[in-house]
Design an enzyme around this catalytic site. Structure first.
Site, PDB file in Angstrom:
ATOM      1  N   LYS A 131      16.385 -41.087 -15.219  1.00  8.46           N
ATOM      2  CA  LYS A 131      15.536 -41.755 -15.367  1.00  8.46           C
ATOM      3  C   LYS A 131      15.400 -42.941 -15.684  1.00  8.46           C
ATOM      4  O   LYS A 131      16.506 -43.473 -16.196  1.00  8.46           O
ATOM      5  CB  LYS A 131      14.566 -41.040 -16.785  1.00  8.46           C
ATOM      6  CG  LYS A 131      13.472 -41.756 -17.662  1.00  8.46           C
ATOM      7  CD  LYS A 131      12.774 -40.724 -18.163  1.00  8.46           C
ATOM      8  CE  LYS A 131      12.289 -40.939 -19.703  1.00  8.46           C
ATOM      9  NZ  LYS A 131      11.487 -40.629 -20.681  1.00  8.46           N
ATOM     10  N   SER A 218       6.919 -38.410 -20.822  1.00  4.97           N
ATOM     11  CA  SER A 218       7.365 -40.091 -19.927  1.00  4.97           C
ATOM     12  C   SER A 218       8.000 -39.027 -18.863  1.00  4.97           C
ATOM     13  O   SER A 218       8.584 -40.577 -17.760  1.00  4.97           O
ATOM     14  CB  SER A 218       7.453 -41.019 -20.520  1.00  4.97           C
ATOM     15  OG  SER A 218       9.222 -40.756 -21.535  1.00  4.97           O
ATOM     16  N   SER A 242       9.270 -35.745 -24.315  1.00  3.20           N
ATOM     17  CA  SER A 242       8.785 -36.090 -22.647  1.00  3.20           C
ATOM     18  C   SER A 242       9.727 -35.836 -21.855  1.00  3.20           C
ATOM     19  O   SER A 242       9.477 -35.560 -20.436  1.00  3.20           O
ATOM     20  CB  SER A 242       9.063 -37.734 -23.000  1.00  3.20           C
ATOM     21  OG  SER A 242       7.990 -38.686 -23.174  1.00  3.20           O
TER      22      SER A 242
HETATM   23  N1  GLN Z   1       4.512 -38.851 -25.123  1.00  4.32           N
HETATM   24  C1  GLN Z   1       5.378 -39.666 -25.946  1.00  4.32           C
HETATM   25  C2  GLN Z   1       4.830 -41.051 -26.875  1.00  4.32           C
HETATM   26  O1  GLN Z   1       4.150 -41.129 -25.805  1.00  4.32           O
HETATM   27  C3  GLN Z   1       6.216 -38.684 -26.750  1.00  4.32           C
HETATM   28  C4  GLN Z   1       7.113 -39.462 -25.555  1.00  4.32           C
HETATM   29  C5  GLN Z   1       8.907 -39.528 -25.483  1.00  4.32           C
HETATM   30  O2  GLN Z   1       9.527 -38.020 -25.778  1.00  4.32           O
HETATM   31  N2  GLN Z   1       9.248 -40.785 -24.868  1.00  4.32           N
HETATM   32  O3  GLN Z   1       5.780 -41.397 -27.795  1.00  4.32           O
END
Ligand code: GLN
Length: 575
Positions: A131, A218, A242
């Site tokens: 990532k 994400s 995510s």
């Molecule tokens: N969707 C969640 C957020 O926007 C989790 C994101 C993540 O786990 N990085 O915070």
């Protein structure tokens, strides 16, 4: 960020002390219209996709972790590079791709090591995706942000270093939501990623006709790269879901270990008390192979468990006694079904699959019991309060002076700092910084931030009260003898299968809907528990994949693997 006077914001909105979590949701709703909605919709719609091989990842042998005579690091690298050149244009999974010649050379070296019986590990010669928020010396680490567009890290993240020592080859850096904030990989300065399901095997010229679906976020780029066989496996990061949500949408395995198991050194911080490095793989066994290599003590990360702590976690685990003397794979294991996860947003199909998952565990010998986690309904509000507060503090470092984007605008009224941050951060990140700065202001600290911390404790206690095994971090007691206590939990990962991209991005979208997409993954994050998304079935006319989530007590990753393997096996039969 320009114009962020948080005391003023509170006064402006006339926010008073009121009952949690309504006050927080009201705050979100009031702040959202203030922020420009023009930055989205960029490249969506022009090049969507369809049908891809997922789950077992059979295409070109990419699913097999251990090489043999017909499946060598060289053939695997050739297949991965071919898939990248064919599909990456449509999927936008990798933002940066490694130099193909270097990949081929490294694959040849690994093949030679296998030939002479000196492979560095089971993963020697496999292609990995990372990532964009994991630092690597060789490719950029942009966090999908204009702020770090040209950032070249001077060091490599510990988790990646461990994989490289084990012989893994870097295939590319994967797309993501900017700084990890998002659930659909649409908030990226590199444009959105598309879900690869339904693409593989289709003629390239026809891909434009396919409707784009969310890969989840994400870590959407990491998930799409694995599901499309551009790499053997990928690392992502999971702050509130995510890794698990994209895995569910793309039909692969997403694993978030207990907080502190894998070093966060070299992972660009979003919300440090929640951030966890996670894996995206085709199988549960692949996840375990990678986890065993990267789950190590690291003195460079003070929140990473020491070897002594790891040893005491193992020592505290009592063997599970099977009073009924069953001989099935899950005999003696008690699995809880948290009633509060049966949220109204769950689609009927997801509910039906959850029931099928429960039956599968029973058939394999597990005792399945309903359990209650009463504070689950407060989790989303608490998460977005804490995560945005930590993010606003972590992202202060991007000031245009030390590193990252620097604005060329200079005027008397507005400092370099505000121009730089307004230009460098995307809309969603600006929204989170505004929210987070607000909840940390003296006027709202007690009402929002402290309250969210207390809710986090309550959620941890909820979990401790239903798990049979003790939690070394909270000091909960062993409850192995209590038949109502469980070893693992089974829930859905997401309320539906992957939504259409047009339904998750654009000016007409209420961001709170996306925040609610994490409703089933956030509780494990707040409590720091290990959790895995396992592909279980497909549904709908399009047959998009759906995952089930297996969670366990802090430090009990082995239990997650054990239960997840059963779900995976049954899923394979039906997928
Ligand atoms: N969707 C969640 C957020 O926007 C989790 C994101 C993540 O786990 N990085 O915070």
């Amino acid at each position: 960020m320009r114009g962020c006077d948080c005391v003023g914001v509170r006064a402006h909105f006339g926010i008073k002390r009121e009952r949690w979590p309504h006050a927080f949701i009201r705050l979100l709703r009031q702040l959202i219209p203030m922020l420009s909605t023009s930055l989205l919709r960029r490249t969506i719609g022009t090049q969507p996709l369809r049908r891809f091989s997922t789950g077992t990842g059979a295409e070109k042998g990419m699913a097999r972790p251990i090489f043999n005579e017909s499946y060598t690091p060289i053939s695997a690298a050739t297949a991965a590079l071919e898939n990248i050149s064919k599909y990456n244009k449509y999927l936008n999974a990798f933002v940066d791709v490694a130099d193909p010649e270097t990949v081929r050379d490294q694959a040849k070296e690994a093949a030679h090591r296998w030939e002479i019986g000196q492979a560095k590990s089971a993963l020697d010669g496999t292609i990995m995706g990372y990532k964009m928020n994991l630092c690597t010396k060789e490719l950029r680490t942009t966090c999908a942000s204009a702020m770090l567009e040209n950032f070249q890290a001077p060091y490599t993240a510990t988790a990646i270093e461990l994989l490289q020592e084990a012989g893994a080859i870097t295939g590319g850096k994967a797309n993501m939501d900017e700084f990890g904030m998002g659930s659909h990989n649409v908030f990226s300065n590199a444009g959105p990623t598309r879900n690869p399901h339904g693409i593989m095997g289709r003629a390239i010229e026809t891909l434009d006709e396919v409707e784009g679906r969310s890969p989840g976020g994400s870590s959407g780029g990491s998930a799409a790269a694995v599901a499309s066989n551009m790499c053997f496996a990928a690392l992502g990061s999971d702050t509130g879901g995510s890794v698990r949500l994209p895995a569910s949408y793309c039909g692969i395995v997403g694993f978030k270990p207990s907080y502190g198991r894998i070093s966060r050194w070299g992972l660009v911080a979003y919300a440090s008390s929640l951030d966890t490095v996670g894996t995206l793989t085709k199988t549960v066994d692949d996840a375990k192979t990678i986890y065993d290599i990267i789950s190590k003590e690291d003195l460079k990360d003070s929140t990473c468990l020491t070897q002594r702590q790891r040893d005491s976690i193992e020592k505290a685990k009592k063997p599970i006694r099977d009073t009924k003397q069953g001989s099935k794979p899950l005999s003696g294991i008690r699995v809880g079904i948290p009633q509060e996860f049966n949220v109204t947003e769950l689609s009927p199909a997801t509910k039906a699959l959850w029931r099928r998952g429960i039956q599968t565990l029973k058939d394999e010998g597990a005792t399945v019991v309903p359990v209650s986690l009463p504070n689950t309904k407060l989790a989303v509000g608490a998460y977005f309060t804490l995560a945005t507060a930590e993010a606003s503090s972590n992202l202060q470092r991007y000031d245009g002076i030390r590193y990252g984007h620097q604005s060329e605008e200079r005027d008397e009224k507005n400092a370099l700092y505000s121009h730089t941050r307004s230009e460098g951060f995307g809309k969603e990140v600006r929204r989170r910084i505004l929210l987070g700065t607000y909840v940390l202001t003296s006027g709202s600290f007690d009402n929002f931030f402290l309250r969210a911390q207390k809710i986090r404790q309550m959620i941890r206690r909820d979990f401790d009260s239903i798990f049979a095994r003790p939690n070394m971090i909270t000091g909960s007691l062993d409850g192995e003898g209590d038949a109502s206590r469980v070893h693992a939990l089974l829930t859905p990962v997401a309320v539906t299968a992957a939504p259409k991209l047009e339904d998750v991005v654009g000016d007409h979208i209420d961001p709170i809907n996306a925040y609610m997409d994490d409703i089933l993954t956030i509780p494990a994050s707040l409590a720091g528990l290990p959790a895995m998304s396992v592909p279980f079935a497909t549904y709908g006319d399009d047959g998009f994949p759906v995952g089930l989530q297996v969670m366990s007590q802090y430090g009990d990753e082995e239990m997650v693997f054990k239960v997840a393997r059963i779900i995976e096996k049954k899923g394979r039969e039906t997928l």
